[in-house]
Design an enzyme around this catalytic site. Structure first.
Site, PDB file in Angstrom:
ATOM      1  N   ASP A  31      43.431  31.010  46.673  1.00 35.76           N
ATOM      2  CA  ASP A  31      42.288  30.688  47.669  1.00 35.76           C
ATOM      3  C   ASP A  31      41.558  29.428  47.078  1.00 35.76           C
ATOM      4  OD1 ASP A  31      40.862  30.567  49.925  1.00 35.76           O
ATOM      5  OD2 ASP A  31      39.427  32.328  49.363  1.00 35.76           O
ATOM      6  N   GLY A  32      40.961  28.632  47.808  1.00 38.16           N
ATOM      7  CA  GLY A  32      40.028  27.602  47.316  1.00 38.16           C
ATOM      8  C   GLY A  32      40.660  26.228  47.512  1.00 38.16           C
ATOM      9  N   ARG A  44      41.765  18.528  53.664  1.00 38.65           N
ATOM     10  CA  ARG A  44      42.108  19.801  53.058  1.00 38.65           C
ATOM     11  C   ARG A  44      43.668  19.806  52.757  1.00 38.65           C
ATOM     12  NH1 ARG A  44      39.112  24.317  54.104  1.00 38.65           N
ATOM     13  NH2 ARG A  44      40.993  25.491  54.193  1.00 38.65           N
ATOM     14  N   HIS A  48      46.099  21.625  49.393  1.00 41.54           N
ATOM     15  CA  HIS A  48      47.278  22.440  49.272  1.00 41.54           C
ATOM     16  C   HIS A  48      48.329  21.872  48.532  1.00 41.54           C
ATOM     17  CE1 HIS A  48      45.149  24.757  52.322  1.00 41.54           C
ATOM     18  NE2 HIS A  48      45.172  24.045  53.321  1.00 41.54           N
ATOM     19  N   TRP A  80      47.336  31.117  61.111  1.00 44.22           N
ATOM     20  CA  TRP A  80      47.755  30.048  62.313  1.00 44.22           C
ATOM     21  C   TRP A  80      46.551  29.733  63.054  1.00 44.22           C
ATOM     22  CZ3 TRP A  80      52.436  28.524  62.109  1.00 44.22           C
ATOM     23  CH2 TRP A  80      53.515  29.533  61.456  1.00 44.22           C
ATOM     24  N   ARG A  82      43.990  28.004  62.065  1.00 44.84           N
ATOM     25  CA  ARG A  82      43.482  26.866  61.692  1.00 44.84           C
ATOM     26  C   ARG A  82      44.075  25.853  62.488  1.00 44.84           C
ATOM     27  NH1 ARG A  82      43.181  27.358  55.044  1.00 44.84           N
ATOM     28  NH2 ARG A  82      42.020  29.295  54.977  1.00 44.84           N
ATOM     29  N   LEU A 142      62.587  37.575  37.015  1.00 42.36           N
ATOM     30  CA  LEU A 142      61.283  37.504  37.611  1.00 42.36           C
ATOM     31  C   LEU A 142      61.458  37.603  39.368  1.00 42.36           C
ATOM     32  CD1 LEU A 142      57.915  37.502  37.860  1.00 42.36           C
ATOM     33  CD2 LEU A 142      58.464  35.160  38.191  1.00 42.36           C
ATOM     34  N   ARG A 205      37.019  39.766  48.744  1.00 47.34           N
ATOM     35  CA  ARG A 205      37.665  40.501  49.867  1.00 47.34           C
ATOM     36  C   ARG A 205      39.172  40.396  49.770  1.00 47.34           C
ATOM     37  NH1 ARG A 205      34.564  36.262  52.004  1.00 47.34           N
ATOM     38  NH2 ARG A 205      35.881  34.413  52.829  1.00 47.34           N
ATOM     39  N   SER A 207      41.212  40.251  52.745  1.00 47.65           N
ATOM     40  CA  SER A 207      41.504  39.458  53.822  1.00 47.65           C
ATOM     41  C   SER A 207      43.090  39.939  54.351  1.00 47.65           C
ATOM     42  CB  SER A 207      41.788  37.934  53.252  1.00 47.65           C
ATOM     43  OG  SER A 207      40.436  37.678  52.915  1.00 47.65           O
ATOM     44  N   GLU A 218      44.159  47.014  40.176  1.00 45.14           N
ATOM     45  CA  GLU A 218      43.047  46.923  39.473  1.00 45.14           C
ATOM     46  C   GLU A 218      42.647  45.293  40.190  1.00 45.14           C
ATOM     47  OE1 GLU A 218      41.157  48.311  37.191  1.00 45.14           O
ATOM     48  OE2 GLU A 218      42.462  49.948  37.268  1.00 45.14           O
TER      49      GLU A 218
HETATM   50  C1  IPE Z   1      43.326  34.508  52.292  1.00 41.19           C
HETATM   51  O1  IPE Z   1      42.529  33.370  52.367  1.00 41.19           O
HETATM   52  C2  IPE Z   1      44.734  33.905  52.790  1.00 41.19           C
HETATM   53  C3  IPE Z   1      45.601  33.407  51.917  1.00 41.19           C
HETATM   54  C4  IPE Z   1      45.114  33.022  50.476  1.00 41.19           C
HETATM   55  C5  IPE Z   1      46.692  32.777  51.952  1.00 41.19           C
HETATM   56  P1  IPE Z   1      41.374  32.780  53.472  1.00 41.19           P
HETATM   57  O2  IPE Z   1      40.787  31.742  52.945  1.00 41.19           O
HETATM   58  O3  IPE Z   1      42.313  32.333  54.731  1.00 41.19           O
HETATM   59  O4  IPE Z   1      40.560  34.003  53.543  1.00 41.19           O
HETATM   60  P2  IPE Z   1      39.289  34.198  54.215  1.00 41.19           P
HETATM   61  O5  IPE Z   1      39.271  33.642  55.784  1.00 41.19           O
HETATM   62  O6  IPE Z   1      38.414  33.422  53.348  1.00 41.19           O
HETATM   63  O7  IPE Z   1      38.949  35.572  54.107  1.00 41.19           O
HETATM   64  C1  IPE Z   2      43.890  28.889  50.485  1.00 39.08           C
HETATM   65  O1  IPE Z   2      42.964  27.886  50.472  1.00 39.08           O
HETATM   66  C2  IPE Z   2      45.283  28.528  50.876  1.00 39.08           C
HETATM   67  C3  IPE Z   2      45.425  29.022  52.194  1.00 39.08           C
HETATM   68  C4  IPE Z   2      44.790  29.942  52.798  1.00 39.08           C
HETATM   69  C5  IPE Z   2      46.321  28.453  53.028  1.00 39.08           C
HETATM   70  P1  IPE Z   2      42.063  27.682  51.387  1.00 39.08           P
HETATM   71  O2  IPE Z   2      42.662  26.683  52.387  1.00 39.08           O
HETATM   72  O3  IPE Z   2      41.531  28.915  52.147  1.00 39.08           O
HETATM   73  O4  IPE Z   2      40.659  27.213  50.752  1.00 39.08           O
HETATM   74  P2  IPE Z   2      39.107  27.397  51.221  1.00 39.08           P
HETATM   75  O5  IPE Z   2      38.863  28.704  50.873  1.00 39.08           O
HETATM   76  O6  IPE Z   2      38.899  26.711  52.664  1.00 39.08           O
HETATM   77  O7  IPE Z   2      38.442  26.386  50.043  1.00 39.08           O
HETATM   78 MG    MG Z   3      40.021  30.231  51.697  1.00 44.37          MG
END
Ligand code: IPE
Ligand code: IPE
Ligand code: MG
Length: 253
Positions: A31-32, A44, A48, A80, A82, A142, A205, A207, A218
């Protein structure tokens, strides 16, 4: 001993090896990416794309650390919703990742599996997924599980439907439905549950990821945004995990 933050990456790996048997299965909610791009005033999808490099780095780290399974949450069912441009960029990146990495993954003995609602993928992405699974099917260093278009509640609904169908047809009785029967109908059937779940970017969380499978996993929350996450972060998380006591509801020994 130096604290882990001051150690070089090879020294950290050495610590991981000295710490004894590594977790068999590490799962990561990557995430992030969006925030990483925003910090750079970029769109964005740029985040990615950089996230794809982190995947490469972490897969190599997982092999070095001796993990058996690495599960990466790359795209949720909820994702989906987004904007179409972002979703298309992510589908193209999936194809690009597979095309670029398949040879090296094969060479390093990585078996790739893609888990999720496959019929929702674009034709190009679906073909790439089938190709990488076929090409790497016999590898066993792996197993890299990439979760795409995945939602844990849907996975549980499908498992329940499949069991209900067997009961309705008289193939099994309701009393045969136990924990193993449910685990066996999930997309992760046959895999050990994750020992360690890492989530990057500081979110706390799950998610809709692996709700059943995480019963005794853990958790490790890293503040690092996914594109900046590297092998040393993975090794640091594993070392943290190795210091914990997993009690499974019992008392300390
Ligand atoms: C969870 O991240 C899904 C993935 C990392 C693929 P999101 O960014 O979609 O989750 P929320 O919306 O912050 O819970
Ligand atoms: C995680 O990064 C990748 C996916 C969920 C596809 P995000 O796209 O959720 O990045 P943030 O949370 O908006 O920073
Ligand atoms: Mg995110």
């Amino acid at each position: 001993m130096a604290t882990t933050s001051t150690l070089s990456t090879p020294d950290l790996l050495e610590q991981v090896r000295l710490a004894g048997s590594p977790p068999k299965h590490v799962a990561i909610i990557m995430d992030g990416n969006g925030r990483w791009a925003r910090e750079r005033l970029m769109p964005r999808p740029f985040g990615h794309r950089s996230g794809m490099k982190a995947v490469r780095e972490v897969v190599h780290g997982a092999i070095e650390a001796g993990l058996q399974h690495l599960s990466l949450f790359a795209f949720s069912q909820e994702n989906w919703q987004r904007p179409t441009t972002e979703v298309s960029a992510l589908m193209s990146l999936l194809e690009e990742y597979i095309a670029r990495e398949v040879a090296e993954l094969s060479e390093r003995g990585v078996r790739v599996r893609i888990l999720g609602e496959r019929d929702r993928l674009t034709d190009g992405a679906r073909k790439a997924v089938e190709m990488v699974e076929r090409t790497t099917a016999h590898n066993d260093t792996l197993t890299l599980n990439i979760f795409i278009s995945y939602g844990s509640r849907t996975e549980l609904v499908r498992a329940t439907q499949s069991l209900a169908r067997d009961v309705a047809q008289g193939i099994m009785s309701p009393d045969d439905i136990d924990e193993d029967a449910i685990s066996g109908r999930l997309m992760t059937a046959g895999m050990p549950d994750p020992d360690l779940l890492i989530r990057t970017s500081g979110e706390q969380r799950v998610s809709n990821f692996l709700l059943w499978q995480l019963a005794y996993t853990e958790f490790y929350i890293s503040g690092v945004l996914w594109p900046d996450f590297g092998r040393r972060d993975l090794f640091t998380a594993i070392l943290d995990y190795k210091r914990r006591e997993r009690r499974y509801g019992k008392v300390s020994v």
